[in-house]
Scaffold this motif. Sequence first.
Motif, PDB file in Angstrom:
ATOM      1  N   SER A  44       0.780  -1.234  -0.155  1.00  0.00           N
ATOM      2  CA  SER A  44       0.019  -0.030  -0.119  1.00  0.00           C
ATOM      3  C   SER A  44       0.934   1.400   0.121  1.00  0.00           C
ATOM      4  O   SER A  44       0.575   2.334   0.591  1.00  0.00           O
ATOM      5  CB  SER A  44      -0.916  -0.115   1.022  1.00  0.00           C
ATOM      6  OG  SER A  44       0.001  -0.044   2.326  1.00  0.00           O
ATOM      7  N   VAL A  46       1.856   4.243  -1.174  1.00  0.00           N
ATOM      8  CA  VAL A  46       1.289   5.393  -2.010  1.00  0.00           C
ATOM      9  C   VAL A  46       2.291   6.239  -2.706  1.00  0.00           C
ATOM     10  O   VAL A  46       2.121   6.596  -4.092  1.00  0.00           O
ATOM     11  CB  VAL A  46       0.457   6.109  -1.002  1.00  0.00           C
ATOM     12  CG1 VAL A  46      -0.264   7.308  -2.034  1.00  0.00           C
ATOM     13  CG2 VAL A  46      -0.897   5.270  -0.761  1.00  0.00           C
ATOM     14  N   SER A  78      -9.906   1.265  -5.184  1.00  0.00           N
ATOM     15  CA  SER A  78      -8.808   0.458  -5.285  1.00  0.00           C
ATOM     16  C   SER A  78      -8.886  -0.873  -5.967  1.00  0.00           C
ATOM     17  O   SER A  78      -8.373  -1.279  -6.904  1.00  0.00           O
ATOM     18  CB  SER A  78      -7.912   0.434  -4.155  1.00  0.00           C
ATOM     19  OG  SER A  78      -8.515  -0.108  -3.090  1.00  0.00           O
ATOM     20  N   HIS A 115      -4.060   1.795  -4.888  1.00  0.00           N
ATOM     21  CA  HIS A 115      -4.204   2.519  -3.767  1.00  0.00           C
ATOM     22  C   HIS A 115      -3.864   4.180  -3.878  1.00  0.00           C
ATOM     23  O   HIS A 115      -4.556   5.057  -3.284  1.00  0.00           O
ATOM     24  CB  HIS A 115      -3.045   1.926  -2.620  1.00  0.00           C
ATOM     25  CG  HIS A 115      -3.359   0.771  -2.046  1.00  0.00           C
ATOM     26  ND1 HIS A 115      -4.788   0.457  -1.338  1.00  0.00           N
ATOM     27  CD2 HIS A 115      -2.957  -0.555  -2.104  1.00  0.00           C
ATOM     28  CE1 HIS A 115      -4.676  -0.959  -1.216  1.00  0.00           C
ATOM     29  NE2 HIS A 115      -3.745  -1.572  -1.352  1.00  0.00           N
ATOM     30  N   TYR A 116      -2.937   4.406  -4.691  1.00  0.00           N
ATOM     31  CA  TYR A 116      -2.594   5.832  -5.051  1.00  0.00           C
ATOM     32  C   TYR A 116      -3.951   6.560  -5.887  1.00  0.00           C
ATOM     33  O   TYR A 116      -4.329   7.646  -5.365  1.00  0.00           O
ATOM     34  CB  TYR A 116      -1.464   5.878  -5.995  1.00  0.00           C
ATOM     35  CG  TYR A 116      -1.338   7.472  -6.516  1.00  0.00           C
ATOM     36  CD1 TYR A 116      -0.850   8.517  -5.648  1.00  0.00           C
ATOM     37  CD2 TYR A 116      -1.563   7.627  -7.664  1.00  0.00           C
ATOM     38  CE1 TYR A 116      -0.634   9.855  -6.022  1.00  0.00           C
ATOM     39  CE2 TYR A 116      -1.323   9.023  -8.476  1.00  0.00           C
ATOM     40  CZ  TYR A 116      -1.046  10.005  -7.132  1.00  0.00           C
ATOM     41  OH  TYR A 116      -0.831  11.366  -7.921  1.00  0.00           O
ATOM     42  N   GLN A 119      -6.922   7.289  -3.865  1.00  0.00           N
ATOM     43  CA  GLN A 119      -6.768   8.284  -2.725  1.00  0.00           C
ATOM     44  C   GLN A 119      -6.944   9.765  -3.651  1.00  0.00           C
ATOM     45  O   GLN A 119      -7.045  10.657  -2.796  1.00  0.00           O
ATOM     46  CB  GLN A 119      -5.505   8.227  -1.975  1.00  0.00           C
ATOM     47  CG  GLN A 119      -5.454   7.117  -1.099  1.00  0.00           C
ATOM     48  CD  GLN A 119      -4.277   7.200  -0.100  1.00  0.00           C
ATOM     49  OE1 GLN A 119      -3.433   7.905  -0.246  1.00  0.00           O
ATOM     50  NE2 GLN A 119      -4.237   6.306   0.879  1.00  0.00           N
ATOM     51  N   GLN A 120      -6.903   9.787  -4.706  1.00  0.00           N
ATOM     52  CA  GLN A 120      -6.917  11.090  -5.491  1.00  0.00           C
ATOM     53  C   GLN A 120      -8.481  11.631  -5.587  1.00  0.00           C
ATOM     54  O   GLN A 120      -9.380  10.585  -5.641  1.00  0.00           O
ATOM     55  CB  GLN A 120      -6.486  10.808  -6.847  1.00  0.00           C
ATOM     56  CG  GLN A 120      -5.102  10.338  -6.836  1.00  0.00           C
ATOM     57  CD  GLN A 120      -4.093  11.063  -5.875  1.00  0.00           C
ATOM     58  OE1 GLN A 120      -3.861  12.534  -6.330  1.00  0.00           O
ATOM     59  NE2 GLN A 120      -3.552  10.595  -5.019  1.00  0.00           N
ATOM     60  N   THR A 121      -8.864  12.630  -5.713  1.00  0.00           N
ATOM     61  CA  THR A 121     -10.222  13.285  -5.679  1.00  0.00           C
ATOM     62  C   THR A 121     -10.398  13.305  -7.490  1.00  0.00           C
ATOM     63  O   THR A 121      -9.349  13.792  -7.993  1.00  0.00           O
ATOM     64  CB  THR A 121     -10.258  14.501  -4.899  1.00  0.00           C
ATOM     65  OG1 THR A 121      -9.407  15.294  -5.387  1.00  0.00           O
ATOM     66  CG2 THR A 121     -10.153  14.160  -3.558  1.00  0.00           C
TER      67      THR A 121
END
Length: 122
Positions: A44, A46, A78, A115-116, A119-121
């Motif tokens: 994980s 990131v 994810s 995972h990256y 987490q982004q919007t």
Amino acid sequence: MRALVTTAVLIFASVIAGTSLFIHADSNTSVSEQDVSYVLAVSSDVAYGEYLAGECASCHATTAVSGSNVPVIQGASSEHIAQALLEYRSGIRDNSTMRNVVSALGDEEIAVLAHYFAQQTK
């Protein structure tokens, strides 16, 4: 106990080699939830995912582009990203560009990218 050690060694060797022992397509239509969970558990990191994401950004914009069928992947789950990448890698999904890109990715790279981007919007 010996079987457990053998299984652990095989999994470790698989991770080191950048491949997965457990990717089984369900009638060549999808990758199982178990396979996706296995890959997501590999890493994980990131920061590593962010590093790798530069190549993705050359095609995947952060907002929808009119007339483009390249999806926005920022903010997708994810699980969704990992499943898509695994399906491209195993040949279930057919897109020559994605298959070429993903063929070079091991389970760790797929996990950290998933995972990256999750987490982004959008």
